[in-house]
Design a protein around this motif. Structure first.
Motif, PDB file in Angstrom:
ATOM      1  N   GLU A  43      52.095 -18.349  13.058  1.00 51.93           N
ATOM      2  CA  GLU A  43      52.718 -17.035  13.165  1.00 51.93           C
ATOM      3  C   GLU A  43      51.820 -16.087  13.955  1.00 51.93           C
ATOM      4  O   GLU A  43      50.583 -16.156  13.873  1.00 51.93           O
ATOM      5  N   PRO A  44      52.426 -15.201  14.745  1.00 52.67           N
ATOM      6  CA  PRO A  44      51.631 -14.226  15.514  1.00 52.67           C
ATOM      7  C   PRO A  44      50.827 -13.313  14.577  1.00 52.67           C
ATOM      8  O   PRO A  44      51.254 -12.999  13.466  1.00 52.67           O
ATOM      9  N   ASP A  45      49.635 -12.908  15.049  1.00 55.84           N
ATOM     10  CA  ASP A  45      48.749 -11.990  14.316  1.00 55.84           C
ATOM     11  C   ASP A  45      48.374 -12.538  12.928  1.00 55.84           C
ATOM     12  O   ASP A  45      48.172 -11.771  11.973  1.00 55.84           O
ATOM     13  N   THR A  46      48.281 -13.846  12.847  1.00 53.08           N
ATOM     14  CA  THR A  46      47.871 -14.446  11.566  1.00 53.08           C
ATOM     15  C   THR A  46      46.384 -14.209  11.351  1.00 53.08           C
ATOM     16  O   THR A  46      45.566 -14.446  12.243  1.00 53.08           O
ATOM     17  N   GLN A  47      46.050 -13.749  10.148  1.00 50.06           N
ATOM     18  CA  GLN A  47      44.661 -13.518   9.783  1.00 50.06           C
ATOM     19  C   GLN A  47      44.319 -14.323   8.532  1.00 50.06           C
ATOM     20  O   GLN A  47      45.160 -14.535   7.659  1.00 50.06           O
TER      21      GLN A  47
ATOM     22  N   THR B 163      41.251 -13.159  12.938  1.00 43.36           N
ATOM     23  CA  THR B 163      42.528 -13.567  13.539  1.00 43.36           C
ATOM     24  C   THR B 163      42.474 -15.040  13.925  1.00 43.36           C
ATOM     25  O   THR B 163      41.493 -15.510  14.507  1.00 43.36           O
TER      26      THR B 163
ATOM     27  N   SER C 165      43.471 -18.137  16.121  1.00 43.72           N
ATOM     28  CA  SER C 165      43.916 -18.417  17.483  1.00 43.72           C
ATOM     29  C   SER C 165      44.541 -19.801  17.549  1.00 43.72           C
ATOM     30  O   SER C 165      44.100 -20.726  16.861  1.00 43.72           O
TER      31      SER C 165
ATOM     32  N   ASP D   6      50.350 -19.033   8.344  1.00 45.04           N
ATOM     33  CA  ASP D   6      50.465 -17.577   8.428  1.00 45.04           C
ATOM     34  C   ASP D   6      49.340 -16.965   7.605  1.00 45.04           C
ATOM     35  O   ASP D   6      48.441 -17.663   7.128  1.00 45.04           O
ATOM     36  N   SER D   7      49.377 -15.659   7.421  1.00 46.74           N
ATOM     37  CA  SER D   7      48.259 -14.968   6.769  1.00 46.74           C
ATOM     38  C   SER D   7      48.139 -15.290   5.285  1.00 46.74           C
ATOM     39  O   SER D   7      47.057 -15.120   4.702  1.00 46.74           O
TER      40      SER D   7
END
Length: 419
Positions: free
Chosen positions: A322-326, A296, A298, A359-360
């Motif tokens: 973006e939130p929860d980007t991995q 993830t 941060s 983003d992911s």
């Protein structure tokens, strides 16, 4: 090890090839000429024997007229009607088979052929008959045979010479493009290789590949030089900070001052360690097993304040994570990519806006600067080379493109994992 006297250059190979084919041609000519000559000699011998047998009726009629023990029926054929009248050379062969041909050294100049038979005269008496002829009496003669051999030998030499000439022309036609390529490689290594359009397809394909390998070598050499410059640039700054802070520590015994210098040394050493790790990953490709390990991202791992201090007046920097980007890239790798792309955008954006979006599946840095100019690998910063290599290592695709309105966008897209 001793060097071979016979080299492997094209001229030596051609000489060996001509020698081998000349030897094959000579042996083949001999194998054809010898059986053919033997066939002529044997056929001539059979013709002489048949000619001798054809005189039997003539010899019988001659005896009816003259009844002598010897008669010369023709310049070459002799007839004997009594065993005692035979010459000594024929007497040595007695007994002779009746109604049969006897050959004595028929292939030599002193040879002869004898036909033994018998007939009944008018009184009913059985008369022996011996017809003889010299073995070489009806051949072409010594002069004619020599001429025939000379003509045959001259024809054989002509065919061998013609074969050598034809083979040399064919070999030169096949080898000339290779000779030309070898000359270009030795004397003009910096120019593109070229062969005649009449060369065989395989040689033209080889030439194209040589040009591609040459361009690839030049591109890799250029990239390695850029890589070395970038590594030197990235390591010089933290090393200078460490040396400077270490020297300053010896000037004051103030605990606060000492702690500040130690903090500077620690931060510089940490940054240098991260840079070295990333560079080693690029060179050794040690991150192959980590390419599928997701983590993830941060917002705190990217220090935005360091970038803002480099901005020109009137330039806005925005980070959108973006939130929860991995991502599968480790923190030092992602930080180096963002740093290189943002520094490159700052360099070419005197005013306007720089936007970083993460983003992911994608990472993009969009600016409103002057856009793409010149060669993107040289004019737009050595850091782009590091970005491309890191993208290749972790399965991302990198693209630098011109914006429709103003500026350019550097974008990374995660490639789908192949099954």
């Amino acid at each position: 090890m001793f060097k071979s006297v016979r080299g492997n250059a094209i001229k030596h190979v051609k000489a060996r090839l001509l020698f081998i084919f000349s030897t094959i041609a000579l042996i083949s000519s001999f194998l054809v000429f010898f059986p053919f000559s033997m066939y002529l000699v044997l056929n001539e011998d059979n013709q002489i024997a048949q000619h001798l047998v054809s005189f039997k009726q003539i010899a019988t009629k001659h005896y009816t007229l003259e009844q002598n023990d010897f008669a010369q029926l023709s310049p070459n054929v002799s007839a004997y009607y009594n065993q005692e009248a035979l010459p000594d050379r024929i007497k040595k062969l007695i007994p002779l088979a009746e109604n049969d041909i006897t050959r004595h050294r028929s292939f030599f100049s002193d040879g002869f052929v004898v036909f033994h038979s018998s007939f009944t005269d008018l009184q009913g008496k059985q008369i022996p008959l011996y017809l003889t002829i010299d073995a070489r009496a009806m051949e072409f003669g010594d002069d004619g045979w020599d001429v025939l051999l000379l003509i045959s030998f001259a024809l054989m030499i002509f065919l061998i010479t013609f074969l050598r000439f034809s083979l040399r022309r064919v070999f030169d036609g096949l080898m000339s493009p290779i000779t030309e390529l070898s000359h270009q490689l030795q004397h003009n290594p910096n120019d593109n290789f070229a062969v005649s359009d009449r060369s065989i397809d395989e040689l033209q394909t080889l030439t194209r590949h040589l040009n591609e390998y040459k361009q690839m070598k030049e591109r890799l050499a250029k990239q390695e030089l850029m890589f070395a410059k970038y590594a030197s640039h990235e390591l010089k700054t933290p090393i200078a900070i460490v040396l400077g802070a270490a020297n300053l520590q010896g000037m004051k015994d103030d605990p606060v001052f000492q702690a500040k210098q130690r903090e500077r040394i620690l931060i510089a050493a940490t940054n240098m360690h991260a840079t070295v790790e990333v560079l080693l990953n690029i060179v050794k490709q040690e991150n192959a097993n980590e390419a599928n390990a997701m983590r993830t991202v941060s917002e705190n791992e990217i220090s935005q304040d360091k970038f803002r201090t480099k901005l020109s007046d009137g330039v806005e920097l925005r980070f959108l994570i973006e939130p929860d980007t991995q991502t599968n890239m480790p923190e030092p790798v992602l930080h180096m990519i963002i740093k290189n792309l943002v520094n490159n955008a700052i360099r070419f954006t005197p005013k306007g806006r720089i936007t970083v979006h993460i983003d992911s599946n994608a990472v993009s840095v969009t600016d409103t600067g002057c856009g793409l100019i010149g060669n993107t690998e040289t004019e737009h910063g050595l850091g782009l080379l590091i970005v491309r290599r890191l993208c290749q290592s972790y399965g991302w695709e990198f693209e630098l493109r011109q914006n429709p309105e103003q500026g350019c966008t550097a974008e990374l897209n995660l490639l789908p994992i192949s099954n």
